[in-house]
Design a protein around this motif. Structure first.
Motif, PDB file in Angstrom:
ATOM      1  N   ILE A   1      43.805  25.496  49.141  1.00 14.45           N
ATOM      2  CA  ILE A   1      43.930  25.795  47.710  1.00 14.45           C
ATOM      3  C   ILE A   1      44.852  26.992  47.497  1.00 14.45           C
ATOM      4  O   ILE A   1      45.678  27.006  46.586  1.00 14.45           O
ATOM      5  CB  ILE A   1      42.533  26.041  47.095  1.00 14.45           C
ATOM      6  N   ALA A   2      44.748  27.981  48.370  1.00 16.48           N
ATOM      7  CA  ALA A   2      45.611  29.162  48.253  1.00 16.48           C
ATOM      8  C   ALA A   2      47.083  28.767  48.365  1.00 16.48           C
ATOM      9  O   ALA A   2      47.925  29.203  47.578  1.00 16.48           O
ATOM     10  CB  ALA A   2      45.245  30.197  49.319  1.00 16.48           C
TER      11      ALA A   2
ATOM     12  N   ASN B   1      48.190  27.068  45.234  1.00 13.32           N
ATOM     13  CA  ASN B   1      48.256  28.019  44.118  1.00 13.32           C
ATOM     14  C   ASN B   1      49.518  28.870  44.186  1.00 13.32           C
ATOM     15  O   ASN B   1      50.186  29.110  43.177  1.00 13.32           O
ATOM     16  CB  ASN B   1      47.029  28.945  44.128  1.00 13.32           C
TER      17      ASN B   1
ATOM     18  N   PHE C   1      42.476  33.108  46.270  1.00 14.63           N
ATOM     19  CA  PHE C   1      42.902  32.017  45.390  1.00 14.63           C
ATOM     20  C   PHE C   1      41.760  31.021  45.251  1.00 14.63           C
ATOM     21  O   PHE C   1      41.350  30.414  46.229  1.00 14.63           O
ATOM     22  CB  PHE C   1      44.159  31.346  45.934  1.00 14.63           C
ATOM     23  N   GLY C   2      41.249  30.902  44.037  1.00 14.91           N
ATOM     24  CA  GLY C   2      40.120  30.013  43.807  1.00 14.91           C
ATOM     25  C   GLY C   2      40.557  28.674  43.254  1.00 14.91           C
ATOM     26  O   GLY C   2      41.637  28.183  43.566  1.00 14.91           O
ATOM     27  N   SER C   3      39.726  28.093  42.379  1.00 12.42           N
ATOM     28  CA  SER C   3      39.993  26.743  41.894  1.00 12.42           C
ATOM     29  C   SER C   3      41.268  26.654  41.056  1.00 12.42           C
ATOM     30  O   SER C   3      41.860  25.599  40.930  1.00 12.42           O
ATOM     31  CB  SER C   3      38.803  26.243  41.086  1.00 12.42           C
ATOM     32  N   THR C   4      41.684  27.768  40.465  1.00  9.55           N
ATOM     33  CA  THR C   4      42.986  27.824  39.788  1.00  9.55           C
ATOM     34  C   THR C   4      43.632  29.142  40.188  1.00  9.55           C
ATOM     35  O   THR C   4      42.965  30.027  40.719  1.00  9.55           O
ATOM     36  CB  THR C   4      42.845  27.800  38.241  1.00  9.55           C
ATOM     37  N   ALA C   5      44.932  29.273  39.888  1.00  7.86           N
ATOM     38  CA  ALA C   5      45.669  30.483  40.296  1.00  7.86           C
ATOM     39  C   ALA C   5      45.055  31.753  39.694  1.00  7.86           C
ATOM     40  O   ALA C   5      45.148  32.830  40.276  1.00  7.86           O
ATOM     41  CB  ALA C   5      47.128  30.364  39.878  1.00  7.86           C
TER      42      ALA C   5
END
Lengths: 252, 164
Positions: A39-40, A43, B140-144
């Motif tokens: 996820i990082a 992102n 960094f989680g589920s969204t930025a």
């Protein structure tokens, strides 16, 4: 060189750096070492694509021929891209990905800190916005270099190898040509030489904490800024541009 | 410019939820910067939270659709990047709503810019059990805009809205 011509090129260079690295990181989507890092990676990739869009749109506005962000991303050929070779380098193992990211983020962190006081409104706004995001990217990658370097025997030699491999690619970030000189003398962008020692000190602090004693100094990368790329670039673009090239002008 | 209509538009915008965090509105999030009228247009100036935030397109579509349904003439969205969005623009009400929704709200003044190493704010209380025995899982989680934390007390993993 005309200031506007230099500005367009500068915006495209910054956009190209962000876009190609963003693409590289997006390749890790669903392939990250574990869920949180997966996820990082995506992102960070998204942030970089956002930064790309700002720069491409600005370049298009200055150019005034109606070219859009999509035209710059999808309708240019390899020699027209002016990103540094650093961002084209493959993801390799996670240590390779983080070593590349650390050099990139630390450089851009220092650049954006200066660029946010540019007399060009667009560049200043872009830098101030991007600085916030890049600060997170920098911390993330610096912490990983430390964790890997100061980790197990295996993670240490792997990140040492990764640093040795990517080290030479940092030089290109500081290169200057007519584009840069024109904008520096107009007071629109900072001279990279003014923050080179700050960049080096930041990187050194990371290496010290990571117990990395020395990184091998080799050749100096060059060429990306004039469109001379490594072989990797030839493999990135067909993937990145496949949809618009297969279905020209399609909307979704 | 008609101030009464401007006020009405702000009220309408307050009913448009953030697509990712539906408990807060686009106004509470702080992305709406200005509402103006020209002869033929309704001009809404917005700023993105993060430059690559995929929710921005949804914001734009929702704003245009909602206002046009209410009969406002040609709605145009203008995106600006300066001043850059900051979590400081989120209202106290919005912060409370985040907490009630299970997202730890940004802790103001904890954005220690310029540090190579940081592990976020010192204490992020768990939105579920309020324990401060929590630790950073990922920046960094589920969204930025969010980081992932885990609570050692109740075992829940939760999102923390990062300060920027």
């Amino acid at each position: 060189m005309d200031i506007n011509e230099a500005l367009i090129k500068y915006c495209l260079r910054l956009g190209d750096d962000a876009m190609i690295l963003g693409h590289r990181l997006s390749e890790l989507c669903s392939k990250g070492p574990y869920l949180e890092e997966d996820i990082a990676m995506t992102n960070i990739s998204l942030d970089l694509f956002g930064q790309t869009r700002m720069m491409y749109t600005t370049a298009g506005e200055i150019e005034g021929n109606g070219r859009t962000e999509d035209d710059f991303a999808y309708k240019r050929l390899e020699p027209e891209f002016q990103n540094v070779l650093l961002v084209e380098q493959p993801n390799g193992n996670f240590g390779n990905t983080m070593a590349r990211q650390m050099l990139f983020s630390v450089f851009y962190y220092h650049l954006f800190k200066e660029l946010q006081s540019s007399s060009n409104e667009k560049l200043a706004a872009f830098a101030a916005k991007s600085l916030k995001e890049t600060t997170y990217h920098m911390r993330h990658s610096c912490e990983w270099i430390v964790r890997l370097g100061d980790g197990t025997e295996e993670s240490h030699w792997k990140v040492q190898d990764a640093l040795n491999e990517i080290w030479s690619y940092r030089h290109e970030l500081f290169e200057k040509d007519e584009v840069d000189e024109t904008l520096i003398s107009a007071g629109l962008i900072p001279d990279t030489a003014t923050f080179k020692s700050a960049f080096e000190a930041s990187v050194q602090e990371v290496l010290d904490r990571a117990t990395i004693e020395e990184v091998e100094e080799g050749w100096k990368s060059t060429g990306g800024r004039i469109g001379h790329h490594s072989e990797y670039m030839g493999h990135i673009l067909p993937v990145f541009q496949s949809i618009p090239r297969t279905y020209p002008n399609s909307k979704w | 410019m008609n101030t009464e209509s401007t006020k009405q538009i702000w009220q309408i915008l307050e009913t448009i939820p953030d697509p990712e965090i539906p408990v807060i509105s686009v106004v509470e999030l702080g992305v709406i910067r200005k509402v103006e009228f020209t002869d033929s247009e309704t001009l809404i100036t917005i700023t993105p939270t993060y430059s690559g935030c995929p929710a921005m397109k949804v914001f734009e579509d929702d704003i245009i659709k909602t206002l046009e349904e209410k009969g406002y003439p040609k709605v145009v969205i203008k995106t600006v990047f300066s001043p850059a969005w900051t979590t400081d623009w989120m209202s106290e009400v919005a912060l409370q709503k985040l907490l009630d929704f299970g997202i730890a709200p940004p802790q103001k003044g904890t954005n220690d810019k310029g540090v190579l190493f940081a592990s976020g704010p010192k204490e992020v209380p768990c939105p579920q059990c309020k324990s401060t025995e929590t630790k950073l899982l990922s920046q960094f989680g589920s969204t930025a805009c969010k980081a992932a934390y885990t609570c050692s007390n109740c075992g829940e993993t939760f999102d923390y809205f990062k300060c920027i």
